[in-house]
Design a protein around this motif. Structure first.
Motif, PDB file in Angstrom:
ATOM      1  N   PRO A   1     -12.874  -2.993  -2.745  1.00  0.00           N
ATOM      2  CA  PRO A   1     -13.601  -4.128  -2.619  1.00  0.00           C
ATOM      3  C   PRO A   1     -13.046  -5.203  -3.648  1.00  0.00           C
ATOM      4  N   ILE A   2     -12.369  -4.828  -4.634  1.00  0.00           N
ATOM      5  CA  ILE A   2     -11.788  -5.787  -5.808  1.00  0.00           C
ATOM      6  C   ILE A   2     -10.752  -6.458  -5.323  1.00  0.00           C
ATOM      7  N   LEU A   3      -9.596  -5.600  -4.935  1.00  0.00           N
ATOM      8  CA  LEU A   3      -8.275  -5.984  -4.656  1.00  0.00           C
ATOM      9  C   LEU A   3      -8.006  -6.520  -3.086  1.00  0.00           C
ATOM     10  N   LEU A   4      -8.652  -6.037  -2.195  1.00  0.00           N
ATOM     11  CA  LEU A   4      -8.480  -6.615  -0.796  1.00  0.00           C
ATOM     12  C   LEU A   4      -8.748  -7.929  -0.783  1.00  0.00           C
ATOM     13  N   PRO A   5      -9.695  -8.406  -1.150  1.00  0.00           N
ATOM     14  CA  PRO A   5     -10.095  -9.850  -1.126  1.00  0.00           C
ATOM     15  C   PRO A   5      -8.927 -10.615  -1.770  1.00  0.00           C
ATOM     16  N   ILE A   6      -8.370 -10.169  -2.878  1.00  0.00           N
ATOM     17  CA  ILE A   6      -7.191 -11.051  -3.559  1.00  0.00           C
ATOM     18  C   ILE A   6      -6.273 -11.063  -2.619  1.00  0.00           C
ATOM     19  N   ALA A   7      -5.835  -9.899  -2.119  1.00  0.00           N
ATOM     20  CA  ALA A   7      -4.455  -9.763  -1.180  1.00  0.00           C
ATOM     21  C   ALA A   7      -4.708 -10.478  -0.022  1.00  0.00           C
ATOM     22  N   THR A   8      -5.786 -10.424   0.858  1.00  0.00           N
ATOM     23  CA  THR A   8      -5.956 -11.109   2.111  1.00  0.00           C
ATOM     24  C   THR A   8      -5.995 -12.557   1.944  1.00  0.00           C
ATOM     25  N   ASN A   9      -6.655 -13.127   0.807  1.00  0.00           N
ATOM     26  CA  ASN A   9      -6.270 -14.520   0.392  1.00  0.00           C
ATOM     27  C   ASN A   9      -4.946 -15.027   0.306  1.00  0.00           C
ATOM     28  N   LEU A  10      -4.082 -14.237  -0.001  1.00  0.00           N
ATOM     29  CA  LEU A  10      -2.823 -14.379   0.041  1.00  0.00           C
ATOM     30  C   LEU A  10      -1.879 -14.155   1.249  1.00  0.00           C
ATOM     31  N   GLY A  11      -2.459 -13.866   2.159  1.00  0.00           N
ATOM     32  CA  GLY A  11      -1.878 -13.599   3.671  1.00  0.00           C
ATOM     33  C   GLY A  11      -1.499 -12.257   4.046  1.00  0.00           C
ATOM     34  N   VAL A  12      -2.038 -11.426   3.118  1.00  0.00           N
ATOM     35  CA  VAL A  12      -1.746  -9.757   3.291  1.00  0.00           C
ATOM     36  C   VAL A  12      -2.281  -9.249   4.218  1.00  0.00           C
ATOM     37  N   HIS A  13      -1.830  -8.553   5.283  1.00  0.00           N
ATOM     38  CA  HIS A  13      -2.644  -7.858   6.301  1.00  0.00           C
ATOM     39  C   HIS A  13      -3.026  -6.699   5.862  1.00  0.00           C
ATOM     40  N   PRO A  14      -4.431  -6.616   6.065  1.00  0.00           N
ATOM     41  CA  PRO A  14      -5.422  -5.408   5.520  1.00  0.00           C
ATOM     42  C   PRO A  14      -4.753  -3.980   5.909  1.00  0.00           C
ATOM     43  N   VAL A  15      -4.352  -3.908   7.000  1.00  0.00           N
ATOM     44  CA  VAL A  15      -3.542  -2.490   7.252  1.00  0.00           C
ATOM     45  C   VAL A  15      -2.231  -2.166   6.210  1.00  0.00           C
ATOM     46  N   HIS A  16      -1.509  -3.201   6.188  1.00  0.00           N
ATOM     47  CA  HIS A  16      -0.362  -3.351   5.085  1.00  0.00           C
ATOM     48  C   HIS A  16      -0.963  -3.061   3.547  1.00  0.00           C
ATOM     49  N   PHE A  17      -1.912  -3.746   3.418  1.00  0.00           N
ATOM     50  CA  PHE A  17      -2.336  -3.578   1.975  1.00  0.00           C
ATOM     51  C   PHE A  17      -2.959  -1.956   1.772  1.00  0.00           C
ATOM     52  N   GLY A  18      -3.597  -1.593   2.795  1.00  0.00           N
ATOM     53  CA  GLY A  18      -4.146  -0.097   2.796  1.00  0.00           C
ATOM     54  C   GLY A  18      -3.046   0.791   2.445  1.00  0.00           C
ATOM     55  N   ILE A  19      -2.169   0.784   3.227  1.00  0.00           N
ATOM     56  CA  ILE A  19      -0.907   1.528   3.339  1.00  0.00           C
ATOM     57  C   ILE A  19      -0.343   1.560   1.928  1.00  0.00           C
ATOM     58  N   PHE A  20      -0.150   0.426   1.534  1.00  0.00           N
ATOM     59  CA  PHE A  20       0.396  -0.026   0.066  1.00  0.00           C
ATOM     60  C   PHE A  20      -0.400   0.771  -1.038  1.00  0.00           C
ATOM     61  N   MET A  21      -1.708   0.411  -0.814  1.00  0.00           N
ATOM     62  CA  MET A  21      -2.492   1.044  -1.840  1.00  0.00           C
ATOM     63  C   MET A  21      -2.666   2.367  -1.976  1.00  0.00           C
ATOM     64  N   VAL A  22      -2.616   2.985  -0.497  1.00  0.00           N
ATOM     65  CA  VAL A  22      -2.986   4.721  -0.791  1.00  0.00           C
ATOM     66  C   VAL A  22      -1.442   5.283  -1.245  1.00  0.00           C
TER      67      VAL A  22
ATOM     68  N   PRO B   1       2.267 -14.704  -3.678  1.00  0.00           N
ATOM     69  CA  PRO B   1       1.839 -12.957  -3.214  1.00  0.00           C
ATOM     70  C   PRO B   1       2.585 -12.249  -3.711  1.00  0.00           C
ATOM     71  N   LEU B   2       3.836 -12.386  -3.792  1.00  0.00           N
ATOM     72  CA  LEU B   2       4.944 -11.362  -4.022  1.00  0.00           C
ATOM     73  C   LEU B   2       4.636 -10.921  -5.555  1.00  0.00           C
ATOM     74  N   ILE B   3       4.441 -11.836  -6.509  1.00  0.00           N
ATOM     75  CA  ILE B   3       3.878 -11.473  -7.727  1.00  0.00           C
ATOM     76  C   ILE B   3       2.856 -11.025  -8.002  1.00  0.00           C
ATOM     77  N   VAL B   4       1.773 -11.362  -7.104  1.00  0.00           N
ATOM     78  CA  VAL B   4       0.480 -10.660  -7.220  1.00  0.00           C
ATOM     79  C   VAL B   4       0.567  -9.235  -6.602  1.00  0.00           C
ATOM     80  N   LEU B   5       1.441  -8.888  -5.447  1.00  0.00           N
ATOM     81  CA  LEU B   5       1.525  -7.578  -5.107  1.00  0.00           C
ATOM     82  C   LEU B   5       2.091  -6.825  -5.936  1.00  0.00           C
ATOM     83  N   LEU B   6       3.299  -7.222  -6.881  1.00  0.00           N
ATOM     84  CA  LEU B   6       3.830  -6.339  -7.772  1.00  0.00           C
ATOM     85  C   LEU B   6       2.826  -6.077  -8.869  1.00  0.00           C
TER      86      LEU B   6
END
Ligand code: NA
Ligand code: NA
Lengths: 432, 169, 303
Positions: free
Chosen positions: A346-367, A317-322
């Protein structure tokens, strides 16, 4: 596999280095890239269509209006009065005017949700004032540019609403709470850098304002301060939207300088309007052509390429997020933030949630990531607008921006690697 | 040459300036009307959006005429003035190419295609709104040709970006 | 032969139906026709996608009938308030080639025609403070509407103040109180999260504006007779699939609204609402083609 982005970036870089105006560089490199996917006549049409639909925007009305009110404020002495007042408050803190600019961008960006509105309205006043107070113009521009995107993170903000929609319904309230933390951290980081640089360079108010004159400073600033009360109060009170507020600002500043202070005479009008028109023309050209670049990337299949690329790399997950971080920084370079959120969530979120990343965390991270893209070279609306309102060339702002990039990235790593940085507040509020 | 440029400059300047003021008025009207009348706010909203397209497109041609568009000139700043003059003519030609291919050809295609498409609030054929593109293209082409000629005749300086535009007055 | 399909932002049932349509076209033509999909506004919003279709860059797209009003005003009839009695009536009309056929063909001279429709549910009022239960509840309330003459006129006749603004501004405008409410289907509550700021949802079902699936006329000409039949069959199957998927998704959204967002749903007596908008139907008489379509629509009503 990545031939479209390579063509795009190469033609852009070559034209840029040859001294071709940046808007033309963006338009021509986008056009050449679109030629890969569409016949020439349709490609030409799509660039024209993209420019048109990006300008056909109610939000962008803030640009000419805030530029106009900013020019009136500078020429009519409103800005001066406000700055004296700010000095009175912030006193002899090193770089007090720059801190005022950052705070102003955070506050106004928070309300308007538009980095461009913030950096034209606040920066348009603060940068010339800082220069008059002995600050380096490029440094003052960099402060304004670096802190402008905070308004897209501090609620309310459209970016999170788009993300909520594109992610199939992540809590907007939770995103707002987490976004607030990330935006404030971004702003504080900028203030820290400013403090260090300003102290080293000795950017302090030359004279302490004395007790006796303090009252006069406040009295003189009062009508000007009312501008803030009227515009901010009107927006918060639900009387008008932030964009409509830009028109109110024009009317108020015109009234104040023409009728009350009588500092703006008919003879000044032509200069005011001309400066407004030229700045508007410069900024809108860059914003319009940048939008063609987003289209060039999509039509040549970049989103699908990126999905395949990430899926093939790693499971950690860490490497994918980086990796996603790196990609988003690049995407932010040649795409507008709105389309980028709609296309890549729609492309990145499923990848991230599969790795256990919280959607809210991912949204903030992405924006947050995409916000950085708006102020980095080679293409960035915040960078272009900030340099234009400061009256410097884009490349001159880059060196003083460097320490700010570093601290902004440091905050990014913090919110990426320690999810609780942004998640604790929404959790504490019971939103997630 | 300036006999040709001046009147066009002035015309664009005053039309755009007055238009901008009308837009400010329209935005204020939108606030007032929402509160006191139940008037269809969609009309002013659409008027303002379309005006912004026109103002921006005409504005960008005007700025090109003044040679004030931002560029990265660090590398070409060092070239001798003589060569710089021809180089600037080449750059004016990229404006011309952009004006002809994107704004005039691409824009006219858009105009033709959207003449039957009506805007939701004003019921205005979108082709008329799209007309901003070819008209801006025409003005841009005019200015870039004029700049080419005047650069060639040494009427104007080859390095317009050298001096910073002044912000404080 | 490869076709380009592009769509803007959509709810899941519509996205699934479009992907099914693409798969079925490939399947039914034994792979002779393949479909390349650009999802999620990659090529632009709905208006831009229609223009790209006219230019020949897009072959198949899906837009709202509300937008189609800009291209062919007859589509405007579908936006008329309280036009359909219920979902059954809506399906009966939209599945009747005699009624919708001429409408679907009406844009042929602009380079595209409609080949089918998708259900996009009923639009209903949802409010910040108090529910809409009678017409009087709307008096003086600022309600967000889509940028459409019909929507604005309907809102005025119901006594509300229509505010036209982009969908992405609605959430914060309700939160700040610039708006008292808005109107949309149930997904606005769940997917767009308006349920966080508006808790009162009233089923007045004022409009059922269908989504329209478009195909370029030159695209159709590039297909052989068998391929065209295959595309039509694929469309018909995806429509049936979408009806099912839609009603399931709406039921889920309603449940989620109640449980997760604490939204209350209200049923309202429709008659006073229908009466209030009668002037719009009187005005329709001055547009014969529109009025004829309206009469056809009510002729298949069972009430
Ligand atoms: Na904000
Ligand atoms: Na960038």
């Amino acid at each position: 596999m990545f031939d479209a982005p390579i063509i795009l970036m190469t033609t852009f870089a070559v034209l840029l280095l040859l001294g071709v105006p940046i808007g033309i560089c963006i338009a021509i490199s986008s056009l050449l890239t679109i030629f890969l996917a569409l016949p020439p006549d349709i490609a030409m049409f799509t660039v024209a269509q993209r420019m048109f639909s990006s300008l056909d925007s109610f939000t962008l009305l803030a640009v000419p209006f805030f530029i106009l009110s900013g020019v009136i404020m500078n020429m009519g002495g409103i800005a001066m009065r406000l700055v004296n007042f700010a000095k009175l408050i912030t006193g002899r803190i090193p770089g007090s005017l720059s801190h005022t600019n950052i705070g102003g961008n955070m506050l106004f960006g928070a309300i308007s949700g538009s980095a461009i509105a913030a950096s034209t309205s606040i920066g348009g006043v603060m940068v010339p004032m800082s220069v008059r107070d002995g600050y380096d113009r490029a440094f003052a521009a960099a402060v304004n540019i670096a802190s402008a995107p905070t308004g897209m993170l501090i609620p309310p903000t459209t970016a999170f609403i788009l993300y909520a929609l594109a992610s199939g319904g992540t809590s907007v309230a939770a995103l707002f709470a987490g976004g607030l933390v990330s935006g404030v951290l971004w702003g504080l980081g900028c203030m820290a850098v400013t403090f260090v640089i300003a102290r080293r360079r000795g950017y302090r108010s030359k004279q302490q304002i004395e007790k006796g004159t303090a009252l006069r400073v406040i009295w003189q600033a009062l009508p000007s301060l009312c501008l803030i009360v009227v515009v901010v109060g009107g927006i918060v009170g639900g009387v008008f939207t932030a964009i409509e507020g830009s028109a109110v600002a024009v009317v108020y500043t015109a009234f104040l300088t023409i009728v009350v202070y009588r500092t703006v005479k008919f003879a000044h009008m032509q200069a005011i309007l001309k400066q407004t028109l030229i700045l508007t023309g410069i900024i809108m050209f860059l914003l319009a052509t940048s939008s063609a670049m987003s289209f060039a990337m999509s039509i040549t299949g970049l989103p699908a390429m990126i999905r395949d690329f990430i899926l093939g790399v790693s499971e950690n997950p860490l490497i994918v997020l980086l990796i996603i971080t790196a990609l988003l920084l690049v995407i932010g370079t040649f795409m507008d933030i709105g389309p980028a959120i709609l296309i890549f969530t729609p492309i990145l979120l499923p990848i991230a949630t599969n790795l256990g990343v919280h959607p809210v965390h991912f949204g903030i991270f992405m924006v947050y990531n995409l916000c950085i893209g708006t102020i980095t070279p080679p293409v960035g609306s915040g960078l272009f607008v900030g340099a234009s309102v400061a009256g410097i060339r884009v490349e001159k702002a880059l060196l003083p921006l460097l320490p700010y990039y570093l601290v902004i990235i440091a905050v990014l790593l913090l919110i990426t690697l320690v999810p609780n940085t942004t998640l604790f507040l929404p959790r504490a509020m019971g939103l997630i | 040459m300036n006999l040709v440029r001046k009147p066009i400059d002035l015309l664009i300047f005053w039309v755009c300036s007055l238009w901008l003021l009308v837009m400010v008025g329209a935005a204020c009207w939108q606030i007032i009307s929402r509160f006191y009348f139940s008037s269809p706010a969609g009309v002013t909203e659409e008027f303002l959006r379309f005006s912004l397209v026109w103002l921006s497109m005409i504005g960008l041609a005007y700025v090109a005429g003044q040679r004030k568009h931002v560029a990265f000139t660090l590398l070409v700043d060092g070239t001798p003035k003589h060569w710089r003059r021809y180089w600037e003519i080449m750059i004016e030609l990229t404006f011309l190419a952009f004006a002809v291919y994107v704004l005039i050809i691409g824009g006219l295609k858009a105009v033709n295609m959207t003449m039957m498409q009506l805007s939701p609030a004003l019921r205005l054929p979108m082709g008329y709104v799209y007309l901003a593109m070819p008209i801006s293209g025409g003005l841009l082409a005019f200015y870039s040709l004029l700049n080419c000629i005047q650069l060639f005749l040494k009427h104007i300086s080859p390095a317009p970006h050298m001096e910073e535009p002044s912000q404080d007055v | 032969n490869t076709l380009t399909m592009a769509y803007a932002q959509n709810s899941q049932p519509v996205i699934d139906a479009l992907h099914l349509l693409a798969d079925l076209i490939e399947e039914k033509t034994d792979g002779e026709v393949t479909v390349n999909i650009y999802p999620d506004s990659q090529l632009g919003g709905e208006r831009e996608l229609v223009e790209l279709m006219q230019a020949g860059a897009v072959d198949i797209t899906k837009v709202s009938a509300g937008l189609m009003d800009s291209f062919s005003s007859i589509y405007g009839v579908f936006s008329m308030p309280y036009l359909f009695d219920d979902t059954e009536h809506f399906y009966r009309v939209m599945d009747d080639p005699e009624i919708v056929g001429p409408v679907f063909e009406s844009t042929a001279d602009q380079g595209f025609v409609a080949m089918g429709y998708y259900d996009s549910g009923s639009r209903n009022f949802y409010m910040r403070n108090q529910p809409v239960q009678t017409v009087e509840d709307l008096e003086g309330k600022r309600i967000r509407v889509m940028q459409s003459e019909t929507a604005i006129e309907m809102m005025q006749l119901l006594g509300a103040i229509p505010v036209a603004m982009g969908q992405s501004e609605v959430y914060t405008s309700i939160q700040q109180g610039i708006l008292d409410g808005a109107e949309n289907n149930e997904f606005a509550i769940t997917v767009a999260r308006h349920g966080e700021v508006a808790k009162h949802y009233s089923y007045d079902m004022h409009t059922r504006i269908p989504d329209i699936v478009l195909i370029g006329t030159s695209t159709l000409e590039s297909l052989t007779e068998e391929q065209r039949v295959a595309v039509e069959e694929a469309m018909a199957e995806s429509i049936e699939f979408q009806k099912e998927a839609w009603s399931e998704a709406v039921a889920e959204a309603r449940q989620q609204s109640e449980e997760e967002f604490g939204v209350t749903f209200y049923d309202v007596d429709l008659e006073p609402f229908q009466e209030a908008v009668q002037p719009m139907y009187e005005d329709l008489r001055s547009r014969p083609a529109h009025f004829e379509l309206y009469e056809q629509i009510i002729s298949v009503s069972e009430q």
